[in-house]
Scaffold this active site. Structure first.
Site: not given
Ligand SMILES: *[C@@H]1O[C@H](CO)[C@@H](O)[C@H](O)[C@H]1NC(C)=O
Ligand SMILES: *[C@@H]1O[C@H](CO)[C@@H](O)[C@H](O)[C@H]1NC(C)=O
Ligand SMILES: *[C@@H]1O[C@H](CO)[C@@H](O)[C@H](O)[C@H]1NC(C)=O
Length: 431
Positions: A158, A219
């Site tokens: 990430d 997301d």
């Protein structure tokens, strides 16, 4: 930049090594904790659902025992919130001991013993998105080595709490560090999300050289709005994104949310269909211990999976956006076959859509199709003759299409995939 000299790091990454390591010839399939279980670390009051080794063992059991593994769902992927807040005395990441008492290496063995693979999460930056220890530039090598020593098979890297320069250095460095461990590990890069997802900020040719897959966009959340927003963004930008994908390099529109709370049955079919067209990773985030039969049937649909996993690995495209809010998606497949998805963005009632294969740029000839979700067969489709299908609001009709003269070949192909041609031809969806 800290003590690390920029020039020195640039020199380190100046030679780009293509990822010709044979991993992910087709998009990855599996399960990831994030969308369904988030950062639930409350194992005292929510034992069943907290991020702990039990959740990943339970999920591995379900994947191995409920027919998922045989269909290709093989990665069990830990997301954020697995770590202890402190690195160990050697500077290595370590799992939170109360929630992962056996440690990650033991969990990896448990998962490997079931014929599955383990994925883990780290963050290029000072902290993970949820505030756990990050992987700064000076920690990249030790973290890659730690993951390899545990038997990890997949890393999601990430990008919270870092700047674009650190990302430009860190993502290629992690690719090299993973390779240098000697352990084959899939490398999933969230880098594009943090720089807007599009050229010129994102160099997709470079990404394909260093990562096996990458998150392009925000997301996913548990709603049809979220699915629609993602599909809309990917389709609006398909000229940049579609050519970037291919065997060993995939765009990742994020997890499948089928089986959770936000999608109707029609919407769940739509997500499965569109993810198959987009050659997207089929990584579920749901509770496999409590999954209803309709969600299971959609996620285990062999034809949708075969389309997603087509060996040519060509990502599909949105072909048409009609004024009546019907959209048509198309993906070329091996053996002169193709997949079509008719999506209704309407909110009123089932819509009768009239078209022909010729209008969808198919060459003259006769075709056959299989309706992916009903299993029915459509025979003798002349490319020039019109047909009518009924598409539910926020639903899809999905077809696997092949030229008639090829039907013998495709039938043997499908026989190999132990798949459809189950339904009798009289249950035609052509009205
Ligand atoms: C490392 O990279 C080389 C060159 O791309 C590749 O042949 C090899 O398989 C990679 N090894 C690992 C462990 O990823
Ligand atoms: C993108 O990266 C590749 C290396 O994979 C490089 O050859 C190319 O020049 C880069 N393109 C741009 C526009 O920076
Ligand atoms: C398809 O239909 C067109 C128009 O009706 C006809 O001219 C053509 O011969 C048909 N093609 C086949 C392969 O049946």
């Amino acid at each position: 930049m800290g003590p690390f000299a920029l020039a020195q790091l640039l020199a380190l990454i100046s030679v780009t090594v293509a990822l010709d390591d044979g991993l992910l010839k087709t998009p990855p399939m599996g399960w990831m904790a994030w969308e369904r279980f988030r950062c639930d670390i409350d194992c005292k009051d929510d034992r069943e659902n907290c991020i702990s080794e039990d959740l990943f063992k339970d999920t591995a059991d379900r994947l191995a025992e409920d027919g998922w593994k045989e269909l290709g769902y093989e990665y069990v992927i830990i997301d954020d919130c697995w770590m202890s807040l402190l690195r160990d005395e050697h500077g290595r990441l370590q799992p939170e001991p109360s929630r992962f008492p056996g440690g990650i290496a033991k969990l990896a063995r448990y998962i490997h013993d079931r014929g599955l693979k383990l994925g883990i999460y780290a963050d290029m930056g000072t902290h993970t998105c949820m505030g756990f220890p990050g992987t700064t530039l000076d920690k990249i090598e030790i973290d890659a080595q730690t993951f390899a020593s545990w038997g990890v098979d997949y890393l999601k890297f990430d990008g919270c709490y870092s700047n674009p320069i650190e990302q430009m250095l860190g993502y290629p460095l992690m690719s090299k560090a993973l390779n240098a461990t000697g352990r084959p590990m899939v490398y999933s890069c969230s880098w594009p999300v943090y720089v807007g997802g599009l050229p010129p900020n994102v160099n997709y040719s470079l990404l394909g050289d260093i990562c096996h897959l990458w998150r392009n966009y925000y997301d996913i959340q548990d709603s049809w709005d979220s699915v629609q927003g993602i599909v809309e963004w990917f389709s609006n930008n398909q000229d940049d994104l579609q050519p970037a994908a291919g065997p060993g390099r995939w765009n990742d529109p994020d997890m499948l949310i089928i089986g959770n709370f936000g999608l109707s049955v029609d919407q769940a079919r739509s997500q499965m269909a569109l993810w198959a067209i987009m050659a997207a990773p089929l990584i579920m985030s749901n509770d496999l211990r409590n999954l209803d039969n309709s969600a299971r049937a959609i996620l285990q649909n062999k034809v949708a999976i075969a389309i997603n996993q087509d060996p040519m690995g060509i990502q599909g495209r949105r072909l048409l956006q009609e004024k009546n809010r019907i959209e048509v998606y198309w993906r070329p497949l091996s053996n002169s076959a193709s997949a079509l998805v008719f999506l209704s963005r309407r909110t009123d009632m089932p819509y009768l859509y009239h078209t022909s294969l010729a209008k969808l740029k198919y060459q003259a000839g006769t075709y056959e199709a299989n309706d992916v979700f009903t299993g029915s067969a459509v025979r003798g489709l002349n490319a020039t003759s019109e047909f009518t299908i009924s598409i539910n609001p926020s639903g899809v009709v999905m077809w696997y299409v092949y030229p008639e003269q090829q039907s013998k070949l495709t039938e043997s192909l499908h026989h190999r995939h132990k798949t459809f041609h189950k339904a009798k031809p009289e249950h035609s969806t052509v009205l």
